[in-house]
Design a protein around this motif. Structure first.
Motif, PDB file in Angstrom:
ATOM      1  N   CYS A  47      -9.298  -4.855  13.674  1.00 21.32           N
ATOM      2  CA  CYS A  47      -8.509  -4.434  14.837  1.00 21.32           C
ATOM      3  C   CYS A  47      -9.002  -3.092  15.381  1.00 21.32           C
ATOM      4  CB  CYS A  47      -7.030  -4.357  14.487  1.00 21.32           C
ATOM      5  SG  CYS A  47      -6.228  -5.965  14.461  1.00 21.32           S
ATOM      6  N   GLU A  55       4.820  -3.153  10.205  1.00 20.93           N
ATOM      7  CA  GLU A  55       3.540  -3.704   9.762  1.00 20.93           C
ATOM      8  C   GLU A  55       2.345  -3.053  10.445  1.00 20.93           C
ATOM      9  OE1 GLU A  55       3.493  -7.912  10.118  1.00 20.93           O
ATOM     10  OE2 GLU A  55       5.333  -8.152   8.954  1.00 20.93           O
ATOM     11  N   LEU A  56       2.596  -2.137  11.382  1.00 19.81           N
ATOM     12  CA  LEU A  56       1.523  -1.499  12.136  1.00 19.81           C
ATOM     13  C   LEU A  56       1.371  -0.040  11.737  1.00 19.81           C
ATOM     14  CD1 LEU A  56       2.366  -2.979  15.628  1.00 19.81           C
ATOM     15  CD2 LEU A  56       0.507  -3.665  14.133  1.00 19.81           C
ATOM     16  N   THR A  86       3.965  -7.498  16.857  1.00 22.69           N
ATOM     17  CA  THR A  86       4.369  -7.619  15.463  1.00 22.69           C
ATOM     18  C   THR A  86       5.442  -6.587  15.158  1.00 22.69           C
ATOM     19  OG1 THR A  86       2.667  -8.651  14.130  1.00 22.69           O
ATOM     20  CG2 THR A  86       3.251  -6.536  13.466  1.00 22.69           C
ATOM     21  N   LYS A 142       7.178  -3.356  13.917  1.00 22.45           N
ATOM     22  CA  LYS A 142       6.687  -1.979  13.884  1.00 22.45           C
ATOM     23  C   LYS A 142       6.282  -1.557  12.477  1.00 22.45           C
ATOM     24  CE  LYS A 142       8.465   2.665  14.742  1.00 22.45           C
ATOM     25  NZ  LYS A 142       9.654   3.416  15.169  1.00 22.45           N
ATOM     26  N   ARG A 152       0.796   3.723  13.039  1.00 21.23           N
ATOM     27  CA  ARG A 152       0.949   4.518  14.251  1.00 21.23           C
ATOM     28  C   ARG A 152      -0.207   5.505  14.340  1.00 21.23           C
ATOM     29  NH1 ARG A 152       3.864   9.415  16.088  1.00 21.23           N
ATOM     30  NH2 ARG A 152       4.387   9.055  18.269  1.00 21.23           N
ATOM     31  N   SER A 172      -0.117   1.770  18.408  1.00 21.76           N
ATOM     32  CA  SER A 172       0.020   1.010  17.168  1.00 21.76           C
ATOM     33  C   SER A 172      -1.204   0.146  16.926  1.00 21.76           C
ATOM     34  CB  SER A 172       1.258   0.122  17.245  1.00 21.76           C
ATOM     35  OG  SER A 172       2.412   0.903  17.404  1.00 21.76           O
ATOM     36  N   HIS A 190      -2.930  -2.683  13.814  1.00 19.81           N
ATOM     37  CA  HIS A 190      -2.878  -3.320  12.500  1.00 19.81           C
ATOM     38  C   HIS A 190      -3.779  -2.524  11.558  1.00 19.81           C
ATOM     39  CE1 HIS A 190      -1.501  -7.095  14.562  1.00 19.81           C
ATOM     40  NE2 HIS A 190      -0.681  -7.028  13.539  1.00 19.81           N
ATOM     41  N   CYS A 223      -0.298  -4.353  18.904  1.00 20.90           N
ATOM     42  CA  CYS A 223      -1.521  -3.757  18.367  1.00 20.90           C
ATOM     43  C   CYS A 223      -2.493  -3.529  19.520  1.00 20.90           C
ATOM     44  CB  CYS A 223      -2.123  -4.702  17.327  1.00 20.90           C
ATOM     45  SG  CYS A 223      -3.732  -4.175  16.716  1.00 20.90           S
TER      46      CYS A 223
END
Length: 99
Positions: free
Chosen positions: A62, A30-31, A26, A28, A33, A55, A57, A19
């Motif tokens: 974030c 869960e993030l 983490t 990919k 783009r 990427s 969160h 992130c």
């Protein structure tokens, strides 16, 4: 032994990304783009927009941390500031034209 560049996730090896806001690695999946389109940063919901991606969160904390650290211009390798209003609108849940 775990392979480099992979994260054990649900019993399967999954690609991992970092992130740009909190710098935590983490899975990919869960993030969110992000892609730069001219001077705007847009969320790439389908993961198919061309260009360099970053990427993040899917949380406002974030995004704010990435803005404070000036991480997005560094991630996209551009000298000046970028407009993140479309990403902010997506994270706040506003219906807006997002690519």
């Amino acid at each position: 032994m775990r392979q480099h560049g992979k994260l054990e996730y649900g019993g399967h090896a999954a690609p991992q990304r970092t992130c740009v806001g909190c710098r935590v690695r983490t899975a990919k999946s869960e993030l969110l783009r992000l892609v730069r389109v001219e001077d705007h940063v847009v969320p790439d919901l389908r993961g198919r927009l061309p260009g360099r991606g970053a990427s993040l969160h899917p949380s406002m904390s974030c995004l704010e941390l990435a803005e404070r650290r000036r991480a997005l211009p560094r991630a996209f390798r551009v000298p000046g500031p970028l407009d993140v209003s479309r990403v902010r609108a997506h994270l706040e849940g506003e219906p807006r034209n997002v690519m």
